[in-house]
Design a protein around this motif. Sequence first.
Motif, short mmCIF file in Angstrom:
data_model
loop_
_atom_site.label_atom_id
_atom_site.label_comp_id
_atom_site.label_asym_id
_atom_site.label_seq_id
_atom_site.Cartn_x
_atom_site.Cartn_y
_atom_site.Cartn_z
N ASN A 98 -9.23 3.07 0.03
CA ASN A 98 -9.66 2.89 -1.35
C ASN A 98 -8.85 1.82 -2.09
OD1 ASN A 98 -7.26 4.23 -1.18
ND2 ASN A 98 -7.76 5.79 -2.70
N PRO B 161 -5.86 0.48 3.06
CA PRO B 161 -6.17 1.82 2.57
C PRO B 161 -7.69 2.04 2.54
CG PRO B 161 -5.73 0.39 0.73
CD PRO B 161 -5.52 -0.43 1.98
N ILE C 152 2.89 1.77 -3.32
CA ILE C 152 2.10 2.36 -4.42
C ILE C 152 1.91 3.85 -4.16
CG2 ILE C 152 -0.11 2.38 -5.63
CD1 ILE C 152 -0.43 -0.60 -4.85
N LEU C 153 1.53 4.21 -2.95
CA LEU C 153 1.29 5.62 -2.63
C LEU C 153 2.54 6.47 -2.80
CD1 LEU C 153 -0.98 5.22 0.53
CD2 LEU C 153 -1.67 6.14 -1.70
N GLU D 167 -9.20 1.65 -6.02
CA GLU D 167 -8.62 2.81 -6.69
C GLU D 167 -7.10 2.73 -6.70
OE1 GLU D 167 -8.39 7.56 -5.78
OE2 GLU D 167 -10.31 6.56 -5.40
N LEU D 168 -6.54 2.30 -5.60
CA LEU D 168 -5.08 2.17 -5.48
C LEU D 168 -4.54 1.09 -6.42
CD1 LEU D 168 -2.92 3.55 -3.73
CD2 LEU D 168 -3.15 1.66 -2.13
N THR E 13 0.84 -1.20 0.00
CA THR E 13 0.00 0.00 0.00
C THR E 13 0.87 1.25 0.00
OG1 THR E 13 -1.70 -1.16 1.26
CG2 THR E 13 -1.81 1.23 1.27
N SER F 97 -4.60 2.07 -10.16
CA SER F 97 -3.92 3.32 -10.50
C SER F 97 -2.78 3.12 -11.49
CB SER F 97 -3.37 3.97 -9.23
OG SER F 97 -2.29 3.21 -8.71
N ASN G 146 0.40 1.97 -9.74
CA ASN G 146 0.54 0.53 -9.55
C ASN G 146 0.97 -0.14 -10.84
OD1 ASN G 146 0.46 -1.93 -8.12
ND2 ASN G 146 -1.61 -2.32 -8.84
#
Length: 182
Positions: free
Chosen positions: A81, A79, A39-40, A84-85, A36, A88, A91
Motif C-alpha cells: 500500500n 509495500p 515509516i512502518l 497509504e504509507l 518503507t 500516513s 510519514n
Amino acid sequence: MTKVNKIIRLIIDCDLRKGRQDRIFDIVKDNSKGFTNLILNFKNPLEVVETHSEQVDIREYICHTKYKNIDLIPNGPVPPNPIELLSSSKNKNLISLLKEKYDIIILDCPPVIGLSDTLILTKFSDANVIVVSDHRTRFENLSDVKKAFEKAGAPITGVVVNKTKSRHNGYYGYYGYYGYYG
C-alpha cells in the motif's frame, strides 16, 4: 575568522516501487532498513508516550554515501500500500523530525503521471522540482504534470533538464576547451 557551517543533506528514495538511489550511490541496501520499514516502525510521539515504548533509532536506516555530507535512506521493500504509507501521519511526523536534523532533504519521487505518490509527498516538501529528459519528455506529458500539480495545490519551483548532449561550440564551448580561470 568566520565559522563556516557545513550543510548536511539527506536524500530519501520515496519511489517505493522502483527506487534506485541505492544503485546510483553504490550503497549495499539492507531491505529491512529502507524508507518503507522506517515509516512502518516509526512511532508518532503520542504513541510512544501512551504505550511507553521506545522510538525507532532513525540512524539505523541512514546510509552515509561516499560524498561528503550527503546521506541516503534507500526505499526498502515494496509495500502492498505505497500511497497509504506515504500519506500516513507517521510519514508526516517522520519527515518533520528529519527536517530538524538535516539542512536539505530531497524526496526522490516516482514519475508523476500514472501514480499519486509524488503529489501526496508535495504536502511535506518546501519546493517541488520536476526532472525532464532532453528530447525524451513530451511536451504533452509536461503539460499533464503541470495540471496535476495545480490540481494538488502544489507549486512547481523549478525544472531540471537532464540527459542533454554536450555542445562544445559557441561562446560557452570556449571555456570547455581552454579552461576558465576566475
